[in-house]
Write a protein that holds these residues in place. Structure first.
Motif, PDB file in Angstrom:
ATOM      1  N   ARG A 312       0.693  -1.682   0.099  1.00 60.07           N
ATOM      2  CA  ARG A 312      -0.082   0.152  -0.060  1.00 60.07           C
ATOM      3  C   ARG A 312       0.732   1.087   0.064  1.00 60.07           C
ATOM      4  N   GLY A 315      -2.136   5.144  -0.278  1.00 61.24           N
ATOM      5  CA  GLY A 315      -3.549   4.743  -0.558  1.00 61.24           C
ATOM      6  C   GLY A 315      -4.435   3.532  -1.297  1.00 61.24           C
ATOM      7  N   ARG A 316      -3.310   3.178  -1.635  1.00 60.87           N
ATOM      8  CA  ARG A 316      -4.137   2.073  -2.598  1.00 60.87           C
ATOM      9  C   ARG A 316      -2.867   1.100  -2.724  1.00 60.87           C
ATOM     10  N   GLU A 574     -15.309  -8.569   7.208  1.00 63.98           N
ATOM     11  CA  GLU A 574     -15.079  -7.985   6.554  1.00 63.98           C
ATOM     12  C   GLU A 574     -14.890  -6.955   8.388  1.00 63.98           C
ATOM     13  N   LYS A 578     -11.889  -5.110  10.371  1.00 66.00           N
ATOM     14  CA  LYS A 578     -11.911  -3.035  11.328  1.00 66.00           C
ATOM     15  C   LYS A 578     -10.934  -3.491  12.030  1.00 66.00           C
ATOM     16  N   HIS A 591      -9.058  -9.393  -3.929  1.00 68.88           N
ATOM     17  CA  HIS A 591     -10.895  -9.295  -3.672  1.00 68.88           C
ATOM     18  C   HIS A 591     -11.480  -7.987  -2.872  1.00 68.88           C
ATOM     19  N   PRO A 592     -12.102  -7.441  -3.026  1.00 66.55           N
ATOM     20  CA  PRO A 592     -12.384  -5.864  -2.825  1.00 66.55           C
ATOM     21  C   PRO A 592     -12.072  -5.915  -1.278  1.00 66.55           C
ATOM     22  N   LEU A 593     -12.545  -6.312  -0.441  1.00 69.72           N
ATOM     23  CA  LEU A 593     -11.348  -6.176   0.923  1.00 69.72           C
ATOM     24  C   LEU A 593     -10.353  -6.442   1.164  1.00 69.72           C
ATOM     25  N   GLU A 595      -8.140  -5.524  -1.429  1.00 67.37           N
ATOM     26  CA  GLU A 595      -7.829  -3.893  -1.702  1.00 67.37           C
ATOM     27  C   GLU A 595      -8.127  -2.665  -0.612  1.00 67.37           C
ATOM     28  N   ARG A 596      -9.442  -3.033   0.248  1.00 62.47           N
ATOM     29  CA  ARG A 596      -9.647  -1.789   0.846  1.00 62.47           C
ATOM     30  C   ARG A 596      -9.131  -1.850   2.286  1.00 62.47           C
ATOM     31  N   TYR A 597      -8.221  -3.368   3.049  1.00 62.77           N
ATOM     32  CA  TYR A 597      -8.025  -3.097   4.698  1.00 62.77           C
ATOM     33  C   TYR A 597      -6.158  -3.583   4.316  1.00 62.77           C
ATOM     34  N   ASP A 599      -2.286  -4.286   3.931  1.00 58.31           N
ATOM     35  CA  ASP A 599      -1.635  -3.318   3.776  1.00 58.31           C
ATOM     36  C   ASP A 599       0.090  -3.680   3.358  1.00 58.31           C
TER      37      ASP A 599
END
Length: 782
Positions: A312, A315-316, A574, A578, A591-593, A595-597, A599
């Protein structure tokens, strides 16, 4: 044993053996099209004709001797089909004489009569039994070259072959070429005898005969096996059609890790791409069969892979080297307490990876250790039964749905209710023509008692069957223990259980997810001394449990939050992601999760590419071999966990797979051996809500390619429940699950408990009950 003379060799075989298997046992060959291993032979192809004789006997019953002092043989007047003829003591079998060769050549010629000459374009080319039989037995000089001085003539065909429907789809996965079909009837008999679904048959007569079905589709989870047993290119796998020639593909023998049974498979690859999965014979496990999910659901392994580490930045997630990934790990884990690091393995992690995780967790002194799909009650709570134990049992008591949870159990139970036993092994392996199998054998329904939250396919063979509401397993088991009154079906099952001398208990995820029900099932089995087949959602649950991959005191489970720093070999809910301070994920597909969480994301191999061992629901150790699939810089969990250990400043327990294999010696038996491990550890899991996650053969990650077009999540509802919910038949709705939103189609079924919703689980949450959040198409919430 029975003594049989085959040509010039004398062999001993068990009574009841077919002449065909005696010939193979003696080291000779006999051609066949109509029969196949474990299928009832029907003798229709007449390729296996042999000459059979028995010693002549005088009035005193003694053999009549010839001038050489040997028994005089009385030959049968006609050739016999060796696949349907049983051996007799003193029998003489001739497979090499002129009359036999002429008959076999005539049958090859008759089989080729209307067969198209399209071998260059046929996917079966190079693996076609008809090609082999034509070369070995087809050309007979008596037919083609009557005058030795004349040039040879290789065919007598002087007419046009028949032309019928080609490329006719029988289902979304299987296509039929009717011109190539030689009417051997293997596929018809397969559906009748093995899964018990009579969906195919001969239609019309004479030259117009063809194989067909009344409706489109083959309503069975085992339809792909007909592509293996078809001796020609008439039935083909649509996921592999026209992708490569047979001799261009590299074959890798391995085992499937989609469910806890671990069927033998052959992975066919070419240029780093997985093209086809075929069933591989492993008599102890799957014999020679495979479910459709294991056969056709492989396209995901080649699509959208994570080929390089992702770190990461800004942020991506961006591609990076392994060195950069290690630097990111060190930076992210600065100040992390070792006991706060969680290690969570995927459901198909090998024993070597499990040992690595257990040793690393011990070095870190962390209680946060678990594997995906672990149930509240472990499979190791019960003494494991083998599939041979099942075939020798006199009663099978089932709580669950074997057809979806461990699909090949469906086929084994088909044998069980027909009183079939494991075939004896001969010199050539499994008998080709098992004469114990008869056509349309009666099924002993009194041997099967089945309880499930919905009507399951196996109930058609169960003398005692009952549909109950999700969560009622504990009440049924309490009644079976005699501590409570039950309904009529439960009372009959209790009586049958008490009378049984050698019963087997089969438990599904609905019981394993409920610690109260599991404890009662354990007590029921131990009182009777019965063995258990526990159908876990995780493929290697027994193996990982045996190595200590299990949460410690106050340790967070695989689907729970708790560890501030974590390694995941899968995508958890999810809610578990968190609040993480640093998250390392080891995935084959993004997976989208993630990509979101995440590192850091490290590339992982699929189970098709792993080397190691897993343990199935019997406790049997099964080897995995890596197929050459292009996966970029993917590495296994040993390497990923070694990187994690270095970032934490801990010496990795192992760096190489060979080191882990050496450490496992003495702890784990050799391949196909049985691993014995028992535990009484339980981790109660809340079972609340009216959304029941129904076990399914197909998994969510398989929904790509042809599978995505065919297999869709379904939301089953009783018609009376839908009146209050406004869930119309066939409507598409969005359902919230632990792994995110799922789009499912509403199906009304009368065999369901009122007030509950049944959603296809398609993953590790099978058997769980959660709160129902359904968004109907109008945008309202049901």
């Amino acid at each position: 044993m029975v003594r049989v003379k085959v040509n010039d060799r004398t062999v001993e075989v068990p009574p009841g053996t077919s002449v065909m298997d005696a010939v193979f046992h003696a080291g000779y060959d006999v051609p066949l099209f109509c029969s196949e291993k474990h299928l009832s032979p029907i003798g229709a192809c007449r390729m296996c004709l042999v000459r059979i004789g028995l010693p002549k006997r005088g009035p005193d019953g003694k053999p009549v001797l010839n001038d050489q002092g040997e028994p005089e043989i009385a030959w049968q007047p006609k050739l016999a089909a060796s696949c349907v003829t049983a051996v007799a003591d003193g029998m003489v079998v001739d497979t090499l004489s002129e009359v036999v060769r002429e008959a076999q050549a005539g049958m090859v010629e008759f089989t080729l009569l209307n067969h198209p000459l399209d071998c260059p374009t046929c996917d079966k080319g190079g693996a076609c039994e008809l090609q082999d039989r034509t070369v070995e037995y087809g050309l007979y000089e008596k037919y083609y070259q009557k005058d030795p001085l004349a040039p040879p003539t290789y065919t007598r065909f002087a007419f046009t072959r028949r032309h019928v429907d080609k490329h006719h789809p029988l289902s979304p996965f299987v296509v039929l070429d009717r011109e190539r079909c030689i009417h051997c009837k293997r596929c018809v008999r397969y559906f009748e005898e093995i899964p018990g679904d009579e969906v195919l048959d001969f239609i019309e007569r004479g030259v117009h005969t063809f194989i067909g079905t009344m409706d489109f589709g083959l309503p069975s989870g085992f339809s792909g096996n007909i592509t293996d047993i078809c001796p020609v290119g008439a039935l083909l796998d649509l996921t592999a059609r026209f992708r490569a020639r047979n001799w261009e593909m590299e074959e890798t023998p391995s085992h499937c890790a989609l469910c806890s049974l671990g069927c033998g498979i052959t992975a066919d690859t070419r240029s780093g791409e997985l093209l086809r999965i075929r069933a591989r014979e492993v008599p102890e496990v799957n014999e020679i069969w495979l479910c459709d999910a294991g056969r056709f659901g492989h396209e995901w392994a080649d699509e959208n892979r994570v080929h390089y580490p992702l770190v990461r930045k800004g942020g991506r997630l961006v591609e990076a080297s392994w060195e950069e990934a290690l630097a990111a790990l060190r930076e992210g884990l600065k100040g992390a307490k070792k006991e706060e690091v969680g290690i969570y393995l995927p459901h198909d992690a090998t024993l070597e990876e499990g040992l690595m995780a257990a040793e690393l967790a011990r070095a870190l002194n962390t209680p946060h250790l678990d594997f995906q799909g672990r149930t509240a009650a472990p499979a190791s709570l019960f003494p494991p039964a083998t599939l041979e134990d099942l075939l020798r049992a006199d009663l099978a008591l089932i709580l669950g749905d074997p057809t979806e949870e461990a699909p090949l159990l469906h086929l084994r139970l088909s044998e069980f209710v027909r009183d079939l036993r494991p075939a004896p092994r001969l010199a050539h392996g499994t008998p080709f023509a098992d004469l114990a199998i008869k056509e349309r054998m009666p099924r002993r329904t009194e041997k099967l008692a089945l309880f499930a939250p919905y009507r399951v396919p196996l109930m058609k063979w169960a003398g005692i069957a009952q549909v109950h509401a999700p969560g009622e397993e504990r009440e049924i088991l309490l009644a079976l223990l005699g501590d409570k009154e039950g309904g009529e079906a439960v009372a009959r099952a209790k009586e049958a259980w008490e009378k049984a001398q050698n019963p087997v208990l089969i438990l599904g995820a609905g019981v394993l997810q409920d610690t109260v029900a599991a404890e009662r099932a354990r007590l029921l089995a131990e009182r009777k001394g019965a063995k258990v087949l526990a159908m876990t959602p995780a493929a290697n649950a027994r193996g990982l449990e045996a190595l200590g991959v299990w949460p410690g005191e106050r340790g967070a489970g695989w689907d729970e939050a708790g560890s501030p720093y974590a390694y995941y070999g899968f995508v958890p809910p999810e809610s578990a992601l968190k609040g993480k301070r640093f998250l390392l994920m080891h995935l084959s597909h993004l997976h989208p999760l993630a990509e979101r969480y995440a590192d850091v994301v490290l590339p992982a191999p699929t189970f098709y590419e792993k080397r190691g061992r897993v343990v199935n629901l019997e406790g049997r150790v099964l080897p995995l071999n890596p197929a050459p699939i292009h996966s970029g810089e993917a590495e296994g969990a040993l390497q990923a966990l070694a990187l994690l250990a270095e970032a934490l400043g801990v010496r990795p327990p192992f760096r190489l797979g060979l080191e882990a294999e050496k450490a496992l010696k003495g702890k784990v038996p050799p391949p196909l051996g049985l691993l014995s491990h028992r535990t009484k550890e339980l981790r109660p899991q809340a079972q609340e809500g009216r959304l029941y996650l129904r076990p399914t053969m197909w998994k969510a990650w398989q929904l790509t390619g042809k599978v995505k077009e065919t297999v869709r999540p379904e939301l089953w509802v009783h018609p009376e429940t839908t009146k209050a919910e406004a869930l119309l038949e066939g409507a598409w709705v969005e359902v919230e699950t632990p792994l995110g939103s799922v789009r499912a189609q509403v199906v009304h079924r009368e065999d369901l408990a009122r007030g509950f919703l049944y959603l296809s689980a398609m993953g590790p949450f099978a058997g769980r009950r959660v709160e129902a959040k359904v968004l109907v198409p109008t945008g309202g919430e049901a």
